[in-house]
Scaffold this active site. Sequence first.
Site, mmCIF file in Angstrom:
data_model
loop_
_atom_site.group_PDB
_atom_site.id
_atom_site.type_symbol
_atom_site.label_atom_id
_atom_site.label_comp_id
_atom_site.label_asym_id
_atom_site.label_seq_id
_atom_site.Cartn_x
_atom_site.Cartn_y
_atom_site.Cartn_z
ATOM 1 N N ASP A 1 28.243 68.139 24.680
ATOM 2 C CA ASP A 1 28.293 68.688 23.508
ATOM 3 C C ASP A 1 27.550 67.546 22.908
ATOM 4 O O ASP A 1 29.032 67.183 21.674
ATOM 5 C CB ASP A 1 29.442 69.962 23.188
ATOM 6 N N ASP B 1 30.249 62.301 23.638
ATOM 7 C CA ASP B 1 30.029 62.292 24.785
ATOM 8 C C ASP B 1 28.153 61.635 25.467
ATOM 9 O O ASP B 1 28.480 61.012 26.018
ATOM 10 C CB ASP B 1 28.652 63.556 24.590
ATOM 11 N N ASN C 1 30.080 70.494 19.521
ATOM 12 C CA ASN C 1 30.006 69.113 18.133
ATOM 13 C C ASN C 1 29.100 69.808 16.590
ATOM 14 O O ASN C 1 30.176 69.244 15.694
ATOM 15 C CB ASN C 1 29.813 67.570 18.586
ATOM 16 N N THR D 1 33.011 67.766 28.893
ATOM 17 C CA THR D 1 33.334 66.731 28.200
ATOM 18 C C THR D 1 33.189 67.047 26.658
ATOM 19 O O THR D 1 32.942 66.989 25.741
ATOM 20 C CB THR D 1 32.640 65.162 27.637
ATOM 21 N N PHE E 1 40.079 69.592 19.540
ATOM 22 C CA PHE E 1 38.869 70.395 19.119
ATOM 23 C C PHE E 1 38.622 70.958 20.714
ATOM 24 O O PHE E 1 38.025 71.987 20.264
ATOM 25 C CB PHE E 1 37.556 69.162 19.084
ATOM 26 N N ASN E 2 38.248 70.197 21.673
ATOM 27 C CA ASN E 2 37.233 71.052 22.895
ATOM 28 C C ASN E 2 38.039 72.383 23.503
ATOM 29 O O ASN E 2 37.277 73.479 23.516
ATOM 30 C CB ASN E 2 36.675 70.610 24.354
ATOM 31 N N HIS F 1 36.069 59.257 23.507
ATOM 32 C CA HIS F 1 36.941 60.338 23.523
ATOM 33 C C HIS F 1 36.901 60.735 25.569
ATOM 34 O O HIS F 1 37.186 60.661 26.751
ATOM 35 C CB HIS F 1 37.709 61.529 23.486
ATOM 36 N N ASP F 2 34.529 60.335 25.571
ATOM 37 C CA ASP F 2 34.619 61.179 26.444
ATOM 38 C C ASP F 2 34.432 60.448 27.429
ATOM 39 O O ASP F 2 33.933 60.876 28.585
ATOM 40 C CB ASP F 2 33.529 62.117 26.174
HETATM 41 O O1 RIB Z 1 38.934 66.197 20.626
HETATM 42 C C1 RIB Z 1 37.883 65.235 21.313
HETATM 43 C C2 RIB Z 1 36.445 65.458 22.018
HETATM 44 O O2 RIB Z 1 35.924 66.951 20.801
HETATM 45 C C3 RIB Z 1 35.260 65.540 22.101
HETATM 46 O O3 RIB Z 1 34.891 65.413 23.294
HETATM 47 C C4 RIB Z 1 34.537 65.666 21.308
HETATM 48 O O4 RIB Z 1 33.365 64.825 21.153
HETATM 49 C C5 RIB Z 1 34.367 66.719 20.179
HETATM 50 O O5 RIB Z 1 33.654 67.504 21.774
HETATM 51 CA CA CA Z 2 32.824 65.950 23.388
#
Ligand code: RIB
Ligand code: CA
Length: 319
Positions: free
Chosen positions: A11, A16, A41, A129, A171-172, A246-247
């Site tokens: 996303d 990403d 996102n 991701t 978040f994801n 993160h990703d």
């Molecule tokens: O919490 C971080 C995640 O949420 C990452 O994948 C970022 O791109 C968002 O998608």
């Molecule tokens: Ca992401």
Amino acid sequence: METRPLILDCDPGQDDAISLMMALSPHSGLDVRAITVVAGNTSLNKCQRNARLIAELCAKHGGAKDVPVFAGCETPLHYPLATAEEVHGVEGLDGIEIYDPSLPLQDEHAVDAIIRLCRNLDSVVLVPTGPLTNIATALTRAPDIADKIAEIVLMGGARSEAGNITPSAEFNIYVDPQAAAIVFDAPVKKTVFGLDVTHKALIRDTHVAQIEALDTSMSAILTNMLRSPYAEYDRAKFGTAGTPIHDACTTAYLLRPDSFTFRNVCVNVETDSRITRGHTSVDYWQMTEKTPDTHWAIDVDETAFFDLMIESIASYPKF
Ligand code: RIB
Ligand code: CA
């Protein structure tokens, strides 16, 4: 290093995008068969545009060419879509010049593409991701593909870290907890990079200076993202000395798995609570009945992580 065929589900979002830039780099050696896109996102339409834009830039600058991009689910399975423009910018990709890429979007829906590729390939690795809506929908629509998926390597969740979208949830997982529950319950090996480890995979100002010093087109693109408001958001929120990418932990694992330390666990997801929706209940001590088929990342060699990132970006020719 991973040699099995890969489907990258994302996303974009800058992290990403950085993960894609590493996976599609000229000498990554990774076998990326498809990029599938999910709303997260930002809206699905902007995420798919961003995925095509990044894939086009990578191809234009010497990276993998002709990787097909598929658009998938534009809303979570149950809750309304929650997005994160406050982090990633109104176009979802602060720091990159946005344009409408000529790289086409495939007509096939991402979920159909995931099912087709899983059935046609001997063993495939899914690398989500973003929210897990596409993956969960594919597993629900075609349960037979579970036997064809060698591993699901995902970014999401948190145990020792608090959440980043609510006090309880990452978040994801928060965006689509029903999808996450389906994935964590699926009889497939999962390798999970939650905030516990991604908050240790920090890109610091010194790293950004090293990337900038590469003085190439792709290093400039990455530098601009790492100097955009996106890069400040998590630093300011969590008081970290760098930006968590993160990703990119998923791609770093695919490139050099021994950069990470794992613990075998099982994970349950809170789907209904107003307060703790999206919480990942990580069973460290085998207190629940589920099979501990989830490899939960607990640590990262931060030097190796950055070395992988800069090696990947440096492998793109100068212009
Ligand atoms: O919490 C971080 C995640 O949420 C990452 O994948 C970022 O791109 C968002 O998608
Ligand atoms: Ca992401």
